[in-house]
Scaffold this motif. Structure first.
Motif, PDB file in Angstrom:
ATOM      1  N   PRO A 157       0.804  -1.243   0.000  1.00 50.43           N
ATOM      2  CA  PRO A 157       0.000   0.000   0.000  1.00 50.43           C
ATOM      3  C   PRO A 157       0.827   1.279   0.000  1.00 50.43           C
ATOM      4  CG  PRO A 157      -0.922  -1.600   1.534  1.00 50.43           C
ATOM      5  CD  PRO A 157       0.393  -2.158   1.088  1.00 50.43           C
ATOM      6  N   LYS A 158       1.884   1.340   0.802  1.00 55.76           N
ATOM      7  CA  LYS A 158       2.684   2.566   0.867  1.00 55.76           C
ATOM      8  C   LYS A 158       3.365   2.855  -0.456  1.00 55.76           C
ATOM      9  CE  LYS A 158       1.682   3.616   5.061  1.00 55.76           C
ATOM     10  NZ  LYS A 158       0.778   4.756   5.319  1.00 55.76           N
ATOM     11  N   PHE A 159       3.803   1.802  -1.150  1.00 49.57           N
ATOM     12  CA  PHE A 159       4.410   2.012  -2.466  1.00 49.57           C
ATOM     13  C   PHE A 159       3.386   2.608  -3.427  1.00 49.57           C
ATOM     14  CE2 PHE A 159       5.165   0.452  -6.809  1.00 49.57           C
ATOM     15  CZ  PHE A 159       6.404   1.040  -7.059  1.00 49.57           C
ATOM     16  N   ALA A 160       2.179   2.067  -3.414  1.00 49.56           N
ATOM     17  CA  ALA A 160       1.124   2.568  -4.298  1.00 49.56           C
ATOM     18  C   ALA A 160       0.810   4.028  -3.993  1.00 49.56           C
ATOM     19  CB  ALA A 160      -0.127   1.710  -4.148  1.00 49.56           C
ATOM     20  N   GLU A 161       0.735   4.362  -2.711  1.00 52.19           N
ATOM     21  CA  GLU A 161       0.410   5.732  -2.326  1.00 52.19           C
ATOM     22  C   GLU A 161       1.516   6.707  -2.713  1.00 52.19           C
ATOM     23  OE1 GLU A 161      -0.490   5.777   1.826  1.00 52.19           O
ATOM     24  OE2 GLU A 161      -2.055   4.260   1.663  1.00 52.19           O
ATOM     25  N   ILE A 162       2.757   6.336  -2.429  1.00 48.46           N
ATOM     26  CA  ILE A 162       3.875   7.239  -2.733  1.00 48.46           C
ATOM     27  C   ILE A 162       4.067   7.357  -4.235  1.00 48.46           C
ATOM     28  CG2 ILE A 162       6.359   7.591  -2.463  1.00 48.46           C
ATOM     29  CD1 ILE A 162       6.122   6.088   0.231  1.00 48.46           C
ATOM     30  N   CYS A 163       3.946   6.247  -4.934  1.00 46.56           N
ATOM     31  CA  CYS A 163       4.134   6.239  -6.383  1.00 46.56           C
ATOM     32  C   CYS A 163       3.108   7.144  -7.075  1.00 46.56           C
ATOM     33  CB  CYS A 163       4.024   4.807  -6.896  1.00 46.56           C
ATOM     34  SG  CYS A 163       4.617   4.567  -8.583  1.00 46.56           S
ATOM     35  N   SER A 164       1.887   7.157  -6.556  1.00 46.17           N
ATOM     36  CA  SER A 164       0.827   7.962  -7.159  1.00 46.17           C
ATOM     37  C   SER A 164       0.773   9.389  -6.613  1.00 46.17           C
ATOM     38  CB  SER A 164      -0.524   7.279  -6.931  1.00 46.17           C
ATOM     39  OG  SER A 164      -0.840   7.222  -5.549  1.00 46.17           O
ATOM     40  N   GLY A 165       1.596   9.679  -5.603  1.00 46.91           N
ATOM     41  CA  GLY A 165       1.605  11.017  -5.027  1.00 46.91           C
ATOM     42  C   GLY A 165       0.453  11.286  -4.091  1.00 46.91           C
ATOM     43  N   THR A 166      -0.139  10.215  -3.511  1.00 49.27           N
ATOM     44  CA  THR A 166      -1.332  10.388  -2.661  1.00 49.27           C
ATOM     45  C   THR A 166      -1.089  10.004  -1.208  1.00 49.27           C
ATOM     46  OG1 THR A 166      -2.123   8.160  -3.250  1.00 49.27           O
ATOM     47  CG2 THR A 166      -2.884  10.008  -4.606  1.00 49.27           C
ATOM     48  N   LEU A 167       0.167   9.928  -0.778  1.00 55.08           N
ATOM     49  CA  LEU A 167       0.464   9.557   0.597  1.00 55.08           C
ATOM     50  C   LEU A 167      -0.083  10.601   1.559  1.00 55.08           C
ATOM     51  CD1 LEU A 167       2.035   7.504   2.420  1.00 55.08           C
ATOM     52  CD2 LEU A 167       3.955   9.086   2.304  1.00 55.08           C
ATOM     53  N   GLU A 168      -0.857  10.166   2.543  1.00 54.56           N
ATOM     54  CA  GLU A 168      -1.473  11.093   3.494  1.00 54.56           C
ATOM     55  C   GLU A 168      -0.707  11.160   4.817  1.00 54.56           C
ATOM     56  OE1 GLU A 168      -5.532  10.033   3.985  1.00 54.56           O
ATOM     57  OE2 GLU A 168      -6.095  10.479   1.903  1.00 54.56           O
ATOM     58  N   GLU A 169      -0.017  10.077   5.190  1.00 51.00           N
ATOM     59  CA  GLU A 169       0.719  10.045   6.448  1.00 51.00           C
ATOM     60  C   GLU A 169       2.182  10.397   6.212  1.00 51.00           C
ATOM     61  OE1 GLU A 169       0.166   6.138   7.922  1.00 51.00           O
ATOM     62  OE2 GLU A 169      -1.961   6.402   8.378  1.00 51.00           O
ATOM     63  N   ALA A 170       2.841  10.831   7.282  1.00 56.30           N
ATOM     64  CA  ALA A 170       4.260  11.150   7.184  1.00 56.30           C
ATOM     65  C   ALA A 170       5.073   9.879   6.914  1.00 56.30           C
ATOM     66  CB  ALA A 170       4.739  11.802   8.482  1.00 56.30           C
ATOM     67  N   VAL A 171       6.154  10.029   6.172  1.00 55.33           N
ATOM     68  CA  VAL A 171       7.035   8.901   5.889  1.00 55.33           C
ATOM     69  C   VAL A 171       7.742   8.498   7.174  1.00 55.33           C
ATOM     70  CG1 VAL A 171       9.041   8.125   4.567  1.00 55.33           C
ATOM     71  CG2 VAL A 171       7.373   9.668   3.524  1.00 55.33           C
ATOM     72  N   ASP A 172       7.768   7.182   7.450  1.00 58.97           N
ATOM     73  CA  ASP A 172       8.450   6.681   8.641  1.00 58.97           C
ATOM     74  C   ASP A 172       9.361   5.530   8.242  1.00 58.97           C
ATOM     75  OD1 ASP A 172       6.760   4.530   8.167  1.00 58.97           O
ATOM     76  OD2 ASP A 172       5.412   4.997   9.827  1.00 58.97           O
ATOM     77  N   ALA A 173       9.912   4.830   9.239  1.00 57.32           N
ATOM     78  CA  ALA A 173      10.863   3.752   8.956  1.00 57.32           C
ATOM     79  C   ALA A 173      10.226   2.608   8.184  1.00 57.32           C
ATOM     80  CB  ALA A 173      11.471   3.236  10.260  1.00 57.32           C
ATOM     81  N   HIS A 174       8.893   2.483   8.247  1.00 61.89           N
ATOM     82  CA  HIS A 174       8.209   1.412   7.528  1.00 61.89           C
ATOM     83  C   HIS A 174       7.981   1.773   6.060  1.00 61.89           C
ATOM     84  CE1 HIS A 174       7.510  -0.900  11.161  1.00 61.89           C
ATOM     85  NE2 HIS A 174       7.055   0.192  11.755  1.00 61.89           N
TER      86      HIS A 174
END
Length: 215
Positions: free
Chosen positions: A162-179
């Motif tokens: 999920p995080k890859f999909a969100e970041i790749c599409s530019g739709t990440l809502e939460e701050a980037v963390d170690a995960h």
């Protein structure tokens, strides 16, 4: 290429989160080595303890070698890297956990370091997409010039992280963390390498692609 709006981390924050990721990857095998040594100290079964130590030491070594290529400098700034090193690192990484088979197709070449790092990080994304293990095929096309990297994954409980999909599409809502730092770094490397990322999911296979965009 347009800048992905999620790529906002400062240099110090990026370095700190990548260090956390590497530590997370090696703490388990290092802890197992310590457990094996404690077992020896307590007079436990020597064969079992030594087997645990050997297996865990190999796992830690493989993970550190992979991290050096995927996250580290691996030579001087601007250096090129042999894709054969990436192939060996990816296959050793999977072999250490004994749950995923890796095949590698394409010409061996000396290419820009960031492209190799992108290739290995995209491999990690695909690896994380099949948590129960399975098969991964890495295909390199024209790696020295108009490069295209295709990674297909097959296994049980497949899904695009999920995080890859969100970041790749530019739709990440939460701050980037170690995960989420590893998929973040994958997208950043694609930007730095002038390559576009895409993925496709079907019930049978997941496909991840990094390629030089057509002009």
């Amino acid at each position: 290429m347009s800048k992905n709006p999620n790529l906002t981390l400062t240099g110090p924050d990026l370095a700190a989160l990548l260090c956390s990721r590497v530590c997370h990857d090696v703490i388990s095998p290092v802890g197992a080595i310590n457990n094996g040594l404690e077992l020896l100290d307590e007079g436990g079964a020597d064969a079992d303890a030594m087997d645990l130590i050997r297996t865990s030491a190999l796992n830690a070594s493989v993970r550190l070698k992979f991290a050096r290529l995927a996250f580290g400098a691996s030579g001087s700034v601007g250096a090129s890297i042999d894709t054969g090193e990436a192939e060996r690192a990816a296959k050793d990484f999977a072999a250490a956990e004994k749950k995923t088979e890796v095949s590698w197709v394409g010409p061996r070449a000396i290419i820009a370091k960031n492209r190799v790092k992108l290739l290995l990080n995209l491999f990690l994304v695909a690896y994380g997409a099949i948590p129960r293990g399975g098969n991964i095929e890495v295909t390199l096309e024209n790696p020295e010039f108009d490069a295209k990297f295709t990674i297909t994954a097959k296994g049980r409980l497949m899904r695009v992280p999920p995080k890859f999909a969100e970041i790749c599409s530019g739709t990440l809502e939460e701050a980037v963390d170690a995960h989420s730092i590893q998929p973040y770094y994958t997208v950043l490397l694609a930007e730095e390498s002038g390559m576009e990322l895409s993925y496709n999911a079907t019930p049978e296979v997941l496909t991840f692609i990094a390629e030089i965009p057509a002009e």
